[in-house]
Design an enzyme around this catalytic site. Sequence first.
Site, mmCIF file in Angstrom:
data_model
loop_
_atom_site.group_PDB
_atom_site.id
_atom_site.type_symbol
_atom_site.label_atom_id
_atom_site.label_comp_id
_atom_site.label_asym_id
_atom_site.label_seq_id
_atom_site.Cartn_x
_atom_site.Cartn_y
_atom_site.Cartn_z
ATOM 1 N N GLU A 263 0.838 -1.210 0.000
ATOM 2 C CA GLU A 263 0.000 0.000 0.000
ATOM 3 C C GLU A 263 0.873 1.260 0.000
ATOM 4 O O GLU A 263 0.900 1.996 0.997
ATOM 5 C CB GLU A 263 -0.889 0.003 1.246
ATOM 6 N N CYS A 332 -0.185 33.298 12.506
ATOM 7 C CA CYS A 332 0.114 33.847 13.819
ATOM 8 C C CYS A 332 0.408 32.738 14.811
ATOM 9 O O CYS A 332 -0.345 32.517 15.765
ATOM 10 C CB CYS A 332 -1.034 34.728 14.288
HETATM 11 N N1 LLP Z 1 -1.161 1.706 4.630
HETATM 12 C C1 LLP Z 1 -1.615 2.105 5.824
HETATM 13 C C2 LLP Z 1 -2.508 1.228 6.578
HETATM 14 C C3 LLP Z 1 -1.230 3.350 6.338
HETATM 15 O O1 LLP Z 1 -1.664 3.750 7.517
HETATM 16 C C4 LLP Z 1 -0.370 4.186 5.572
HETATM 17 C C5 LLP Z 1 0.041 5.499 6.062
HETATM 18 C C6 LLP Z 1 0.062 3.729 4.311
HETATM 19 C C7 LLP Z 1 -0.353 2.472 3.884
HETATM 20 C C8 LLP Z 1 0.951 4.540 3.413
HETATM 21 O O2 LLP Z 1 2.173 4.853 3.987
HETATM 22 P P1 LLP Z 1 3.275 5.594 3.087
HETATM 23 O O3 LLP Z 1 3.632 4.657 1.952
HETATM 24 O O4 LLP Z 1 2.676 6.850 2.577
HETATM 25 O O5 LLP Z 1 4.408 5.846 4.005
HETATM 26 N N2 LLP Z 1 1.416 12.058 7.350
HETATM 27 C C9 LLP Z 1 2.684 11.388 7.547
HETATM 28 C C10 LLP Z 1 2.653 9.947 7.101
HETATM 29 C C11 LLP Z 1 1.602 9.140 7.831
HETATM 30 C C12 LLP Z 1 1.324 7.821 7.197
HETATM 31 C C13 LLP Z 1 0.072 7.239 7.740
HETATM 32 N N3 LLP Z 1 -0.236 5.946 7.219
HETATM 33 C C14 LLP Z 1 3.768 12.182 6.830
HETATM 34 O O6 LLP Z 1 3.470 13.209 6.221
HETATM 35 O O7 LLP Z 1 4.940 11.816 6.897
#
Ligand code: LLP
Length: 404
Positions: A263, A332
Amino acid sequence: MINPLSPETLIQLADQYGTPLYVYHAEKIKDQYQRLKTAFGKTDAVFFYACKALTNINILRYIRNTGANVDCSSINEVRLALHAGFPPARILYTSNGIAFGEIEEAKQLGVIINIDSLSNLEKFGKKFGRDYPIGIRLRPNILAGGNMKISTGHDKSKFGIPVDQIAIILDVVRKYNMLIRDLHIHTGSEIEDADVFVKGIDILFEITHHFPDLEFIDLGGGFKVASKPGEKETDICLLAEKVGAGFAKHPYKNGKPLQIWFEPGKFLVSEAGFFLTRVNVLKETNAADFVSVDSGFNHLIRPMFYDAYHQIENISNPGAPLKNYAVVGNICETDTFAWDRSLNEVREGDYIVFRNAGAYGFEMSSNFNSRFKPAEVIVMEGKAHLIRKRDVFEDLLRNQVEVI
Ligand code: LLP
């Protein structure tokens, strides 16, 4: 490999659409997906785009056209994916801590569901028994990921059913004769080390024999992209090799070979995104030379929230001498994008670009300080298209009920 958008193109887009502006380079997304497909060419692997990274409907459609599937984390993301034209069989809903009603809704919509609590597993079993296949999200008790805020598989995490509760899981599954089609883990984001995934495989294969109906193992997302020059991304070829070997080491005893699911969120869209801002004010102080841009953590929260590093460039004054600046926002509250960052000399009115802004950029933006959310543009086959208008004042009042 697709070239990034040139500074000239970015300046043109900023002139045309105004700032702050998110710009996405479509072909870069396709290229990243192709890189994964090629790396995993010898493996039966399927990729579900974790759309929480960026859900603009055009991005979802573009990704659908590349052939990737989609992973959702809320029922509204599932609805958006359906709206984008994904058939239910290509939509995965990996829920966390949600009300059972939302799982029922997902079932009604016919999408693939991963359940992540004993409570919802029991409710699902009681109501639907073997009528509808599901997956189980497990917490493997592995510490992985860029920092604690984005680590999800460790032994203090809220995500998934702890794998040590396997006896209780099996009691529920057997009581209701449930059809368990996949086991899922997602250990974190920004995982550079391929061995983390191998560790996950080893843990899952200790219990796969309890589940005779398995068809796939879902290893989640979390592939790292490089954010600083010289930084490494996850070596996806090495990952494919190690994951392939990991699966070969543990043949699934109950049936045919298991398909491998991933994913990826960041890996597909992070580098495709550019966040364009304009310098409002320069302020020279004894602490730093501050560059205040027409944005803040209301539009790009990652530096303040995760200490994330985004490469920043002054595209309006290339070739000018380098100077050190603190790049900050205009809201702010303290909203530092970068401290002590070397940029070509900055003038008021210059355009400042933040790279790697495709994932969790616009998606995590807000209207804090009653500022408008940025517009979004996609560049596809060399042509730019506006895909989200900038907010207007009415948007700030749209859902407010004026009773006084
Ligand atoms: N699958 C599940 C169940 C997840 O919770 C997530 C991300 C992904 C896949 C995808 O993960 P990725 O490949 O994007 O690392 N907002 C944070 C990242 C939080 C990710 C949350 N879950 C940031 O900006 O670094």
